[in-house]
Design a protein around this motif. Structure first.
Motif, PDB file in Angstrom:
ATOM      1  N   PRO A 282       0.801  -1.237   0.000  1.00 26.38           N
ATOM      2  CA  PRO A 282       0.000   0.000   0.000  1.00 26.38           C
ATOM      3  C   PRO A 282       0.826   1.275   0.000  1.00 26.38           C
ATOM      4  CG  PRO A 282      -0.852  -1.579   1.609  1.00 26.38           C
ATOM      5  CD  PRO A 282       0.453  -2.115   1.141  1.00 26.38           C
ATOM      6  N   GLU A 283       2.001   1.262   0.633  1.00 30.58           N
ATOM      7  CA  GLU A 283       2.750   2.511   0.767  1.00 30.58           C
ATOM      8  C   GLU A 283       3.448   2.948  -0.517  1.00 30.58           C
ATOM      9  OE1 GLU A 283       5.304  -0.703   2.874  1.00 30.58           O
ATOM     10  OE2 GLU A 283       3.199  -0.253   2.460  1.00 30.58           O
ATOM     11  N   TYR A 284       3.540   2.057  -1.521  1.00 24.36           N
ATOM     12  CA  TYR A 284       4.156   2.408  -2.804  1.00 24.36           C
ATOM     13  C   TYR A 284       3.139   2.152  -3.906  1.00 24.36           C
ATOM     14  CZ  TYR A 284       8.574   2.468  -0.237  1.00 24.36           C
ATOM     15  OH  TYR A 284       9.583   2.754   0.654  1.00 24.36           O
ATOM     16  N   ALA A 285       2.216   3.067  -4.082  1.00 22.13           N
ATOM     17  CA  ALA A 285       1.175   2.907  -5.097  1.00 22.13           C
ATOM     18  C   ALA A 285       1.792   2.927  -6.490  1.00 22.13           C
ATOM     19  CB  ALA A 285       0.134   4.017  -4.964  1.00 22.13           C
ATOM     20  N   GLY A 286       1.464   1.925  -7.285  1.00 25.47           N
ATOM     21  CA  GLY A 286       1.955   1.854  -8.654  1.00 25.47           C
ATOM     22  C   GLY A 286       3.311   1.216  -8.797  1.00 25.47           C
ATOM     23  N   LYS A 287       4.008   0.919  -7.703  1.00 24.20           N
ATOM     24  CA  LYS A 287       5.332   0.306  -7.767  1.00 24.20           C
ATOM     25  C   LYS A 287       5.198  -1.187  -7.488  1.00 24.20           C
ATOM     26  CE  LYS A 287      10.058   0.614  -5.948  1.00 24.20           C
ATOM     27  NZ  LYS A 287      10.621   0.607  -7.308  1.00 24.20           N
ATOM     28  N   THR A 288       5.931  -1.989  -8.232  1.00 22.41           N
ATOM     29  CA  THR A 288       5.884  -3.437  -8.061  1.00 22.41           C
ATOM     30  C   THR A 288       7.262  -3.979  -7.693  1.00 22.41           C
ATOM     31  OG1 THR A 288       6.291  -3.828 -10.426  1.00 22.41           O
ATOM     32  CG2 THR A 288       3.992  -3.663  -9.700  1.00 22.41           C
ATOM     33  N   PHE A 289       7.264  -5.098  -7.011  1.00 26.47           N
ATOM     34  CA  PHE A 289       8.479  -5.797  -6.634  1.00 26.47           C
ATOM     35  C   PHE A 289       8.365  -7.245  -7.109  1.00 26.47           C
ATOM     36  CE2 PHE A 289       7.620  -2.427  -3.651  1.00 26.47           C
ATOM     37  CZ  PHE A 289       8.839  -1.800  -3.466  1.00 26.47           C
ATOM     38  N   SER A 290       9.496  -7.853  -7.368  1.00 27.57           N
ATOM     39  CA  SER A 290       9.511  -9.231  -7.848  1.00 27.57           C
ATOM     40  C   SER A 290       9.809 -10.184  -6.702  1.00 27.57           C
ATOM     41  CB  SER A 290      10.564  -9.399  -8.947  1.00 27.57           C
ATOM     42  OG  SER A 290      10.602 -10.736  -9.398  1.00 27.57           O
ATOM     43  N   ALA A 291       9.002 -11.227  -6.591  1.00 30.29           N
ATOM     44  CA  ALA A 291       9.184 -12.252  -5.567  1.00 30.29           C
ATOM     45  C   ALA A 291       9.307 -13.609  -6.250  1.00 30.29           C
ATOM     46  CB  ALA A 291       8.022 -12.253  -4.575  1.00 30.29           C
ATOM     47  N   ARG A 292      10.022 -14.525  -5.607  1.00 30.59           N
ATOM     48  CA  ARG A 292      10.276 -15.843  -6.188  1.00 30.59           C
ATOM     49  C   ARG A 292       9.903 -16.931  -5.186  1.00 30.59           C
ATOM     50  NH1 ARG A 292      14.866 -18.845  -5.657  1.00 30.59           N
ATOM     51  NH2 ARG A 292      15.876 -17.008  -4.724  1.00 30.59           N
ATOM     52  N   VAL A 293       9.178 -17.944  -5.666  1.00 29.08           N
ATOM     53  CA  VAL A 293       8.772 -19.051  -4.809  1.00 29.08           C
ATOM     54  C   VAL A 293       9.990 -19.917  -4.498  1.00 29.08           C
ATOM     55  CG1 VAL A 293       7.318 -21.105  -4.616  1.00 29.08           C
ATOM     56  CG2 VAL A 293       6.441 -19.062  -5.743  1.00 29.08           C
ATOM     57  N   VAL A 294      10.217 -20.187  -3.195  1.00 31.07           N
ATOM     58  CA  VAL A 294      11.356 -21.003  -2.786  1.00 31.07           C
ATOM     59  C   VAL A 294      10.938 -22.272  -2.056  1.00 31.07           C
ATOM     60  CG1 VAL A 294      12.944 -19.042  -2.665  1.00 31.07           C
ATOM     61  CG2 VAL A 294      11.609 -19.673  -0.645  1.00 31.07           C
ATOM     62  N   ALA A 295       9.716 -22.342  -1.549  1.00 29.92           N
ATOM     63  CA  ALA A 295       9.293 -23.527  -0.806  1.00 29.92           C
ATOM     64  C   ALA A 295       7.779 -23.577  -0.733  1.00 29.92           C
ATOM     65  CB  ALA A 295       9.883 -23.533   0.607  1.00 29.92           C
ATOM     66  N   GLN A 296       7.260 -24.804  -0.616  1.00 30.80           N
ATOM     67  CA  GLN A 296       5.834 -25.024  -0.421  1.00 30.80           C
ATOM     68  C   GLN A 296       5.633 -26.005   0.719  1.00 30.80           C
ATOM     69  OE1 GLN A 296       3.310 -25.352  -4.089  1.00 30.80           O
ATOM     70  NE2 GLN A 296       5.268 -25.690  -5.099  1.00 30.80           N
ATOM     71  N   ALA A 297       4.500 -25.875   1.379  1.00 32.43           N
ATOM     72  CA  ALA A 297       4.236 -26.756   2.513  1.00 32.43           C
ATOM     73  C   ALA A 297       4.043 -28.200   2.079  1.00 32.43           C
ATOM     74  CB  ALA A 297       3.001 -26.268   3.284  1.00 32.43           C
ATOM     75  N   GLY A 298       3.527 -28.415   0.883  1.00 35.08           N
ATOM     76  CA  GLY A 298       3.316 -29.772   0.414  1.00 35.08           C
ATOM     77  C   GLY A 298       2.118 -30.454   1.041  1.00 35.08           C
ATOM     78  N   ALA A 299       1.261 -29.693   1.708  1.00 31.93           N
ATOM     79  CA  ALA A 299       0.059 -30.236   2.340  1.00 31.93           C
ATOM     80  C   ALA A 299      -1.017 -29.160   2.315  1.00 31.93           C
ATOM     81  CB  ALA A 299       0.340 -30.683   3.771  1.00 31.93           C
ATOM     82  N   VAL A 300      -2.263 -29.603   2.329  1.00 27.99           N
ATOM     83  CA  VAL A 300      -3.405 -28.695   2.311  1.00 27.99           C
ATOM     84  C   VAL A 300      -3.978 -28.579   3.709  1.00 27.99           C
ATOM     85  CG1 VAL A 300      -5.722 -28.291   1.382  1.00 27.99           C
ATOM     86  CG2 VAL A 300      -3.935 -29.249  -0.082  1.00 27.99           C
ATOM     87  N   ASP A 301      -4.162 -27.340   4.147  1.00 28.40           N
ATOM     88  CA  ASP A 301      -4.776 -27.103   5.447  1.00 28.40           C
ATOM     89  C   ASP A 301      -6.262 -27.460   5.367  1.00 28.40           C
ATOM     90  OD1 ASP A 301      -4.650 -25.764   8.200  1.00 28.40           O
ATOM     91  OD2 ASP A 301      -6.283 -24.675   7.228  1.00 28.40           O
ATOM     92  N   SER A 302      -6.706 -28.376   6.222  1.00 26.05           N
ATOM     93  CA  SER A 302      -8.084 -28.862   6.152  1.00 26.05           C
ATOM     94  C   SER A 302      -9.093 -27.770   6.513  1.00 26.05           C
ATOM     95  CB  SER A 302      -8.268 -30.060   7.086  1.00 26.05           C
ATOM     96  OG  SER A 302      -7.943 -29.705   8.431  1.00 26.05           O
ATOM     97  N   GLY A 303      -8.686 -26.793   7.286  1.00 23.01           N
ATOM     98  CA  GLY A 303      -9.608 -25.742   7.680  1.00 23.01           C
ATOM     99  C   GLY A 303      -9.878 -24.727   6.587  1.00 23.01           C
ATOM    100  N   SER A 304      -8.828 -24.354   5.834  1.00 21.57           N
ATOM    101  CA  SER A 304      -8.970 -23.310   4.812  1.00 21.57           C
ATOM    102  C   SER A 304      -8.931 -23.845   3.389  1.00 21.57           C
ATOM    103  CB  SER A 304      -7.864 -22.264   4.979  1.00 21.57           C
ATOM    104  OG  SER A 304      -6.588 -22.863   4.796  1.00 21.57           O
ATOM    105  N   GLY A 305      -8.495 -25.086   3.192  1.00 19.76           N
ATOM    106  CA  GLY A 305      -8.383 -25.633   1.845  1.00 19.76           C
ATOM    107  C   GLY A 305      -7.271 -25.002   1.033  1.00 19.76           C
ATOM    108  N   THR A 306      -6.234 -24.512   1.714  1.00 20.98           N
ATOM    109  CA  THR A 306      -5.120 -23.849   1.045  1.00 20.98           C
ATOM    110  C   THR A 306      -3.805 -24.492   1.451  1.00 20.98           C
ATOM    111  OG1 THR A 306      -4.919 -22.211   2.820  1.00 20.98           O
ATOM    112  CG2 THR A 306      -6.341 -21.650   0.958  1.00 20.98           C
ATOM    113  N   THR A 307      -2.781 -24.229   0.666  1.00 23.45           N
ATOM    114  CA  THR A 307      -1.431 -24.688   0.995  1.00 23.45           C
ATOM    115  C   THR A 307      -0.515 -23.480   1.149  1.00 23.45           C
ATOM    116  OG1 THR A 307       0.414 -26.107   0.283  1.00 23.45           O
ATOM    117  CG2 THR A 307      -0.789 -24.942  -1.439  1.00 23.45           C
TER     118      THR A 307
END
Length: 396
Positions: free
Chosen positions: A260-285
């Motif tokens: 929010p503090e930098y409107a219109g500015k973007t940053f690049s992020a890279r995926v480095v790890a995943q949980a490898g399991a789905v949370d039963s409460g939210s249906g997300t990993t």
């Protein structure tokens, strides 16, 4: 030969014959009027029936399914966390003597951040050193005694049992010295923790103590956090990805990050790890990403929005959501055949974009789909086509 004048005789028809003729002519006129009215009514009825039949055929709008020009964008909320975060607790009790850094200060690994005054520990260390000196004196005396008894063992002046006892006492005294020395070393090591130092290069993100404050050892119960040091040169980003998208995001996938503090500015992020399991409460990993923060523009603990560019489906096509029909037969789409008659196809949805959907199966780009099918439209019904609209796919 004498000629006689020709005389013409007129025969007067009776009045009854003229009346009959008038009646016949009148009946013929009436018949002509009746037949004309009947023909007009028949023509109008035929036209009305034709118009009614024509109006009974619904007019529909045809659309052409299209592939998206790019894959969809998955937007997820996320939180920024420091790459390394260390809450600093005291290992020794006492009173805070001084602090050298405040919040926002940059520190190096091993840099002094504060000092704890430890009067009780100092007394314990003095006592331990005195105990060590006493143990060493006792050990030296036991060594002299044991050596003398061992020297007299060959003269038969002393019993071998006594020699063994003196030797064993010397060994015990050496063990006491070792224990006392270890206790001194332990207290010296604890005394070293009176110096509060930075565990790694970073920024002081919290200071929760002040000069003269009572310090309790430990990180729970009575123990309290003194400082917090965070490595913010690189940040971790945590996001929860819905299960149906989890397989499309793998290690190395890049995402666009906004704050929010930098409107219109973007940053690049890279995926480095995943949980490898789905949370039963939210249906997300849970997915972890890294974002470079050497300029320290981003703050750990802050909110961020992640946008993943997902790959385009090889078989999916997109249509407006208004083209879907859901009834007791399931989810369907009304399609126009070559003879302008309707038939229904069962479809499955791959992604829902709100105003449009991506169809995973049951539809091709060559199909003629009806947008907003009218109620009561049945299999095999004929339709009029109002206008053909080709809708381009969108990846938004």
């Amino acid at each position: 030969m004498s000629s006689e004048p020709v005389q013409t005789y007129y025969v007067r028809r009776p009045a009854r014959s003229r009346t009959l003729l008038a009646l016949i002519v009148g009946f013929m006129g009436i018949a002509i009027v009746v037949i004309s009215c009947f023909l007009v009514r028949a023509s109008e009825s035929r036209k009305l029936n034709e118009w009614t039949d024509k109006q009974a055929i619904p007019t529909v709008t045809e659309i052409a399914p299209a592939r998206a020009s790019g894959g969809p964008i998955l937007t997820l909320p996320s939180r920024l966390e420091a790459y390394s975060r260390a809450p600093i607790f005291a290992r020794v009790p006492g009173y805070l003597k001084s602090w050298n850094v405040d919040i926002g200060a940059t520190v190096k690994a091993g840099q002094l951040m504060g000092m704890i005054e430890t009067p009780e520990l100092d007394q314990q260390l003095m006592q331990a050193r005195a105990d060590l000196a006493s143990a060493r004196a006792s050990e030296r005396l036991a060594a002299l005694t044991a050596n003398r008894w061992q020297a007299m063992a060959g003269t038969d002046a002393v019993a071998q049992q006594d020699v063994d006892e003196r030797t064993s006492d010397w060994t015990a005294k050496k063990a006491v010295v070792a224990a006392a020395a270890a206790n001194v070393d332990r207290l010296v090591a604890l005394k070293g923790f009176a110096r509060i130092v930075a565990p790694f290069d970073g920024v002081v993100t919290a200071r929760m103590t002040d000069i003269g404050a009572l310090i309790n050892a430990g990180n729970g119960g009575a123990g309290s956090e003194l400082f917090e040091v965070s490595d913010v040169r690189q940040l971790r980003v945590y996001a929860r990805v819905p299960q149906n998208y989890a397989r499309q995001i793998s290690d190395g996938t890049t995402a666009t990050l906004t704050v929010p503090e930098y409107a219109g500015k973007t940053f690049s992020a890279r995926v480095v790890a995943q949980a490898g399991a789905v949370d039963s409460g939210s249906g997300t990993t849970l997915v972890q990403l890294f974002v470079d923060n050497r300029d320290e523009k981003l703050m750990p603990g802050g909110y961020a929005s992640l946008q993943f560019g997902l790959p385009q489906s090889a078989t999916g096509v997109r249509i407006p959501a208004s083209a879907l029909v859901f009834d007791e037969r399931g989810l369907q789409v009304a399609v126009i055949g070559r003879d302008d008659k309707v038939f229904f196809r069962r479809v499955s949805i791959a992604r829902d974009f709100g105003d449009s959907v991506e169809i995973a199966s049951g539809l091709r780009t060559s199909d003629r789909v009806i947008d907003t099918p009218p109620d009561g439209l049945a299999q095999g019904d004929a339709v009029h086509i109002a206008k053909a609209i080709a809708r381009e796919g969108s990846h938004e």
